[in-house]
Design a protein around this motif. Sequence first.
Motif, PDB file in Angstrom:
ATOM      1  N   PRO A   1       0.827  -1.207   0.000  1.00  0.00           N
ATOM      2  CA  PRO A   1       0.000   0.000   0.000  1.00  0.00           C
ATOM      3  C   PRO A   1       0.866   1.265   0.000  1.00  0.00           C
ATOM      4  N   ILE A   2       0.403   2.302  -0.682  1.00  0.00           N
ATOM      5  CA  ILE A   2       1.160   3.546  -0.791  1.00  0.00           C
ATOM      6  C   ILE A   2       0.720   4.516   0.301  1.00  0.00           C
ATOM      7  N   LYS A   3       1.693   5.123   0.973  1.00  0.00           N
ATOM      8  CA  LYS A   3       1.402   6.086   2.017  1.00  0.00           C
ATOM      9  C   LYS A   3       1.964   7.449   1.625  1.00  0.00           C
ATOM     10  N   VAL A   4       1.800   8.430   2.489  1.00  0.00           N
ATOM     11  CA  VAL A   4       2.325   9.769   2.243  1.00  0.00           C
ATOM     12  C   VAL A   4       3.585   9.966   3.071  1.00  0.00           C
TER      13      VAL A   4
ATOM     14  N   CYS B   1      10.750   5.621  -3.008  1.00  0.00           N
ATOM     15  CA  CYS B   1      10.914   4.315  -2.375  1.00  0.00           C
ATOM     16  C   CYS B   1      12.215   4.357  -1.586  1.00  0.00           C
ATOM     17  N   ARG B   2      12.109   4.379  -0.261  1.00  0.00           N
ATOM     18  CA  ARG B   2      13.299   4.534   0.587  1.00  0.00           C
ATOM     19  C   ARG B   2      14.238   3.333   0.501  1.00  0.00           C
ATOM     20  N   ASP B   3      13.680   2.154   0.322  1.00  0.00           N
ATOM     21  CA  ASP B   3      14.493   0.939   0.250  1.00  0.00           C
ATOM     22  C   ASP B   3      14.201   0.233  -1.072  1.00  0.00           C
ATOM     23  N   LYS B   4      15.090   0.442  -2.053  1.00  0.00           N
ATOM     24  CA  LYS B   4      14.838  -0.111  -3.386  1.00  0.00           C
ATOM     25  C   LYS B   4      14.974  -1.629  -3.427  1.00  0.00           C
ATOM     26  N   ASP B   5      15.567  -2.214  -2.385  1.00  0.00           N
ATOM     27  CA  ASP B   5      15.742  -3.669  -2.364  1.00  0.00           C
ATOM     28  C   ASP B   5      14.602  -4.391  -1.634  1.00  0.00           C
TER      29      ASP B   5
ATOM     30  N   TRP C   1       6.148   2.326  -1.567  1.00  0.00           N
ATOM     31  CA  TRP C   1       6.136   3.631  -2.212  1.00  0.00           C
ATOM     32  C   TRP C   1       5.379   4.643  -1.366  1.00  0.00           C
ATOM     33  N   GLU C   2       5.896   5.867  -1.327  1.00  0.00           N
ATOM     34  CA  GLU C   2       5.288   6.946  -0.545  1.00  0.00           C
ATOM     35  C   GLU C   2       5.094   8.166  -1.440  1.00  0.00           C
ATOM     36  N   TYR C   3       3.919   8.771  -1.369  1.00  0.00           N
ATOM     37  CA  TYR C   3       3.682  10.024  -2.088  1.00  0.00           C
ATOM     38  C   TYR C   3       4.442  11.160  -1.410  1.00  0.00           C
ATOM     39  N   VAL C   4       4.969  12.063  -2.215  1.00  0.00           N
ATOM     40  CA  VAL C   4       5.572  13.289  -1.708  1.00  0.00           C
ATOM     41  C   VAL C   4       4.574  14.415  -1.934  1.00  0.00           C
ATOM     42  N   THR C   5       4.133  15.045  -0.855  1.00  0.00           N
ATOM     43  CA  THR C   5       3.113  16.091  -0.939  1.00  0.00           C
ATOM     44  C   THR C   5       3.705  17.382  -1.512  1.00  0.00           C
ATOM     45  N   PRO C   6       3.073  17.960  -2.535  1.00  0.00           N
ATOM     46  CA  PRO C   6       3.547  19.257  -3.036  1.00  0.00           C
ATOM     47  C   PRO C   6       3.329  20.339  -1.971  1.00  0.00           C
ATOM     48  N   ILE C   7       4.317  21.217  -1.787  1.00  0.00           N
ATOM     49  CA  ILE C   7       4.181  22.363  -0.887  1.00  0.00           C
ATOM     50  C   ILE C   7       4.391  23.624  -1.713  1.00  0.00           C
ATOM     51  N   LYS C   8       3.397  24.477  -1.752  1.00  0.00           N
ATOM     52  CA  LYS C   8       3.479  25.689  -2.563  1.00  0.00           C
ATOM     53  C   LYS C   8       4.674  26.539  -2.120  1.00  0.00           C
TER      54      LYS C   8
END
Length: 354
Positions: free
Chosen positions: A12-15, A229-233, A239-246
């Motif tokens: 599951p993908i988190k933020v 993805c912090r750990d590619k292995d 996978w984690e979403y990166v939140t856009p910050i204006k």
Amino acid sequence: MENQNQTGPEAPIKVSTLNCINLSNPDIHQSVSLLEQACLDCGFFYVVNHGISQEFMDEVFVQSKKFFHLQLNQKMEVLRNEKHRGYTPLLDEHLDLENQVHGDYKEGYYIGVDVPENDPESNKPFNGSNVWPADGVLPGWRETMEKFHREALEVVKAVARIIALALNLEVDFFDKPEILGKPIAILRLLHYADKVSDPSKGIYGAGAHSDFGFITLLATDDVMGLQICRDKDAKPQIWEYVTPIKGAFIVNLGDMLERWSNCIFKSTLHRVLGNGQDRYSIAYFVEPNHDCLVECLPTCKSEKNPPKFPPIRCSTYLSQRYKDTHADLNAYNKHQACSPSSCITSLRTNFNSE
């Protein structure tokens, strides 16, 4: 950029939660601590109060959208050349050969450091004159992009000074003439198509990869899509979403800095998933001078931790990485008598046969 093979279903993908570096913070030790933690943890962080006004950032996005809203035949008139200047059509770039069915569902526009053709330096890879839309097509467009290119380079240099301190180097280590004196600095405007990505079918806005070079700045609109993805292995990869910050830049480290730091600081796998909305972003890639010899930094090696990579010249390294991920320009030349849409569609066949 590094490709990673995926096995089994995705987790599951988190933020994600990323550190935020305030470039106007007078406490440089706090900034160094936050950056070091981010570089050891995931190689991604935010930068705020970087000196580029929000009004100007908004204008750059407005001008970027104006280009991508042009007719396809107008955009193909400024097609990417061998010096990586100009327009990159949908599917031109293929970042994850093992998992993607086609290329990336994005189009882009490369703008580099402008080097006149009569300058001997123009013979080097990635050097040369920029390619611009014809006069009158987009008034003020070139001036806006050139100004952003100059201002973004100053942001990168400010970040590089903090990185130097985090690696126990002199603060101006990367400011040396032989390193960032004449950098390979590439601005890339990006437009992700309104297509829904489906990893299970190999469809991505941008396939999983790590950036090639030194430092990348990324400004985005408010549409979610970037994932890390912090750990590619890990299996499955998380996978984690990166939140856009204006008003903030998302900053990430490239493979070259990982190599330079002897893997103390790591580049991080990332990708873009489309959700059916148009998405716009502006990436700014900065690498050292062409002739800079990238070899293990003096503070990153010891008898117990010898250099893991042989020295390599910056331009040699980058040239190979670009060749590995971009469509051969001959693919366009073969179809120049066809319509632009037919030319781009032909890339699907080229990619599927690889």
